[in-house]
Design a protein around this motif. Sequence first.
Motif, mmCIF file in Angstrom:
data_model
loop_
_atom_site.group_PDB
_atom_site.id
_atom_site.type_symbol
_atom_site.label_atom_id
_atom_site.label_comp_id
_atom_site.label_asym_id
_atom_site.label_seq_id
_atom_site.Cartn_x
_atom_site.Cartn_y
_atom_site.Cartn_z
ATOM 1 N N ALA A 356 11.091 -11.155 -4.222
ATOM 2 C CA ALA A 356 10.444 -10.420 -5.310
ATOM 3 C C ALA A 356 11.428 -9.407 -5.868
ATOM 4 O O ALA A 356 12.308 -8.901 -5.163
ATOM 5 C CB ALA A 356 9.181 -9.721 -4.807
ATOM 6 N N LEU A 357 11.261 -9.108 -7.156
ATOM 7 C CA LEU A 357 12.166 -8.203 -7.861
ATOM 8 C C LEU A 357 11.362 -7.185 -8.646
ATOM 9 O O LEU A 357 10.275 -7.493 -9.147
ATOM 10 C CB LEU A 357 13.066 -8.984 -8.833
ATOM 11 N N ALA A 358 11.899 -5.990 -8.760
ATOM 12 C CA ALA A 358 11.256 -4.967 -9.595
ATOM 13 C C ALA A 358 12.320 -4.052 -10.175
ATOM 14 O O ALA A 358 13.240 -3.614 -9.470
ATOM 15 C CB ALA A 358 10.255 -4.155 -8.782
ATOM 16 N N SER A 359 12.199 -3.791 -11.462
ATOM 17 C CA SER A 359 13.080 -2.830 -12.128
ATOM 18 C C SER A 359 12.422 -1.456 -12.081
ATOM 19 O O SER A 359 11.217 -1.327 -12.290
ATOM 20 C CB SER A 359 13.318 -3.258 -13.574
ATOM 21 N N LEU A 360 13.240 -0.427 -11.814
ATOM 22 C CA LEU A 360 12.708 0.926 -11.677
ATOM 23 C C LEU A 360 13.127 1.841 -12.813
ATOM 24 O O LEU A 360 12.790 3.024 -12.800
ATOM 25 C CB LEU A 360 13.187 1.535 -10.346
ATOM 26 N N GLY A 361 13.854 1.319 -13.794
ATOM 27 C CA GLY A 361 14.373 2.167 -14.855
ATOM 28 C C GLY A 361 15.659 2.832 -14.424
ATOM 29 O O GLY A 361 16.026 2.855 -13.248
ATOM 30 N N GLY A 371 14.926 -13.035 1.863
ATOM 31 C CA GLY A 371 15.004 -12.232 3.079
ATOM 32 C C GLY A 371 16.056 -11.141 3.056
ATOM 33 O O GLY A 371 16.050 -10.259 3.927
ATOM 34 N N ARG A 372 16.949 -11.153 2.096
ATOM 35 C CA ARG A 372 17.968 -10.114 1.985
ATOM 36 C C ARG A 372 17.489 -9.044 1.008
ATOM 37 O O ARG A 372 16.959 -9.365 -0.067
ATOM 38 C CB ARG A 372 19.305 -10.699 1.514
ATOM 39 N N HIS A 373 17.699 -7.801 1.376
ATOM 40 C CA HIS A 373 17.208 -6.694 0.573
ATOM 41 C C HIS A 373 18.341 -6.035 -0.207
ATOM 42 O O HIS A 373 19.423 -5.790 0.334
ATOM 43 C CB HIS A 373 16.526 -5.649 1.467
ATOM 44 N N PHE A 374 18.070 -5.757 -1.487
ATOM 45 C CA PHE A 374 19.031 -5.071 -2.344
ATOM 46 C C PHE A 374 18.315 -3.909 -3.021
ATOM 47 O O PHE A 374 17.132 -4.006 -3.375
ATOM 48 C CB PHE A 374 19.589 -6.009 -3.412
ATOM 49 N N THR A 375 19.033 -2.826 -3.221
ATOM 50 C CA THR A 375 18.482 -1.665 -3.915
ATOM 51 C C THR A 375 19.494 -1.136 -4.918
ATOM 52 O O THR A 375 20.680 -1.504 -4.888
ATOM 53 C CB THR A 375 18.123 -0.536 -2.925
ATOM 54 N N GLY A 376 19.022 -0.280 -5.800
ATOM 55 C CA GLY A 376 19.911 0.384 -6.740
ATOM 56 C C GLY A 376 20.406 -0.521 -7.845
ATOM 57 O O GLY A 376 19.717 -1.446 -8.287
ATOM 58 N N PHE A 377 21.645 -0.291 -8.279
ATOM 59 C CA PHE A 377 22.213 -1.056 -9.390
ATOM 60 C C PHE A 377 22.325 -2.550 -9.084
ATOM 61 O O PHE A 377 22.006 -3.371 -9.951
ATOM 62 C CB PHE A 377 23.584 -0.486 -9.769
ATOM 63 N N PRO A 378 22.774 -2.950 -7.874
ATOM 64 C CA PRO A 378 22.842 -4.397 -7.591
ATOM 65 C C PRO A 378 21.491 -5.089 -7.762
ATOM 66 O O PRO A 378 21.420 -6.196 -8.301
ATOM 67 C CB PRO A 378 23.333 -4.450 -6.141
ATOM 68 N N ALA A 379 20.425 -4.437 -7.292
ATOM 69 C CA ALA A 379 19.094 -5.037 -7.430
ATOM 70 C C ALA A 379 18.688 -5.124 -8.896
ATOM 71 O O ALA A 379 18.085 -6.118 -9.337
ATOM 72 C CB ALA A 379 18.073 -4.218 -6.645
ATOM 73 N N TRP A 380 18.997 -4.091 -9.656
ATOM 74 C CA TRP A 380 18.693 -4.098 -11.088
ATOM 75 C C TRP A 380 19.445 -5.211 -11.796
ATOM 76 O O TRP A 380 18.911 -5.903 -12.655
ATOM 77 C CB TRP A 380 19.048 -2.735 -11.678
ATOM 78 N N PHE A 381 20.704 -5.427 -11.420
ATOM 79 C CA PHE A 381 21.520 -6.480 -12.023
ATOM 80 C C PHE A 381 20.960 -7.855 -11.666
ATOM 81 O O PHE A 381 20.893 -8.754 -12.511
ATOM 82 C CB PHE A 381 22.973 -6.357 -11.547
ATOM 83 N N ILE A 382 20.536 -8.026 -10.408
ATOM 84 C CA ILE A 382 19.920 -9.289 -9.993
ATOM 85 C C ILE A 382 18.634 -9.531 -10.777
ATOM 86 O O ILE A 382 18.357 -10.658 -11.218
ATOM 87 C CB ILE A 382 19.634 -9.277 -8.471
#
Length: 542
Positions: A356-361, A371-382
């Motif tokens: 699952a993905l979510a943009s936070l602004g 199963g792999r977790h990403f946060t911050g800019f990398p997650a936003w880019f994904i």
Amino acid sequence: MTQRIVVLGGGFGGMYAARALKRTLGRKAEIEVINAENYFVFQPLLPEVGAGSITPAHAVTPLRFILKGISVRKAVVDSVDFDRKVVIVFQGIQRRPTEVPYDHLVIALGQGTDFSRMPGLEEHALKMKTLEDARRLRAHVIEQLEHAQVTALPDTKRGALTFTVVGGGFSGVETVGEMKEMIDRSLPFYPKIKPSEVRVLLIEFAPRILGEMPDELADYASEHLQKHDIELMLKTGVKSCTHRQLVTTDGEVINTRTVVATIGNAPLPVVTRMGLPMDKGRIVVERSLQVQGRPDVWALGDCALIPLKDGASARGDFAPPTAQFAVREAKRLAKNVAAAIKGKPTQPFAYESRGALASLGAKRGVADVMGRHFTGFPAWFIWRSYYLALLPGWGTRINVMVNWTLDLLGARSLVQLRSHPKPPMRYIYYRAGDRIYEAGDRSDGFYTVISGAVEMERTDPETGAKTTRTIGPGGHFGERMILGATRRHTTVRAAEDTKVLVMNREEFLMLFEGLDPFRDYFRPYMEKHGVKLPGGSDKTEG
């Protein structure tokens, strides 16, 4: 024999189902999509449309562009006659129903909203379901900033600069994050608004936001939102709402003119009218996506309750209402329809979420990818990369990429092309003590009390004496607007929680001219005040 397959709905489920059916069956089937609009809305991008990082036209794609070889009918579905195997629709300017026959029917109409348990929310909350909802949110936010820039009333300014989003799921979190970024990037152009005067809140009934994501990612999202001055009100619901206030289940009264509701999913009335088996507000289907008891009727997407295993009962045993699942459901549905046509056995839908993905602004996000977790800019880019790849058609992808690039390089546009007009006849909900209008205000409508009661206060211009009277259900006030008055001569407040019907002068006169009971009731009052009535040569407007 060519099979006729009708798909109801042009969202993720309907659009992808139609494409999959075309690829699977080719010329063996005649496929028609019926949708209220002639375009496909990429709903994950609606928060960005609402925040101005994407123009509305680039979050939609004409269905006729992406459904080549498939018939598209722009119409509103009224009902389905399953015995005769026809769909009844209303299309264009016709008032008469049109019947559309089918051999197999695919229902992918999505869901609507139901705010009936929260008085005033339906009348005053903004939604995030359609393209027009997103456009309306952007125009509304700009309007609040414009008003806060010029008002001299502290209370009015405080209400204009308080922005509230109800619902801490994906839609609510993405909406509040994008909205806050838009406000922050716009403030340099409003010198009379201090950043400290802006208040943005996210209200969630559950103990945490993003309940479908792992705790680690939800915690990061909470910290990010709070770091960017977004207040989280957890374990809190909405009790009621007015056009100026929101009351929480804790009894807190929030002075706000912006309430965005991303909660309250409910079956559409047209789906309810079909009389199909329903559970949890969705159509009950077999694992093959066939509706129970209807071998020629199929359902997928948000409107369908799709079991992921035999004996499904818990929430996690059913397919979630996400684009990721809708795309996979569409592929399985097409194969099963083809199998049913050939008289072969169907296969159960089975799919495990890839995350699952979510943009936070503010160029930040959270992502759970296999199963792999990403946060911050990398997650936003994904997040952006995934949805860019999911967009239908290269033209749409290029347009969105251009929008995103320009948004990174320059300021958000503050052009307010058109704000959402108030309907000429509408309901308004007031809490006890709310001021409806006061003496000297501009006359803006004729009011009828539906429930509750209001108190009207009038000051005699000669003696200064004040008189009050209470108006209950069925009573009305604001008649001077009908006489042509531009200012109010009385002050009216809600004596208790009250719902009123408001109409403009033009609508009042139309009803007066067209309905005999309405005219008979108001004629003595209007003649007493010398109002020239419609339909008579000896009458002129007051």
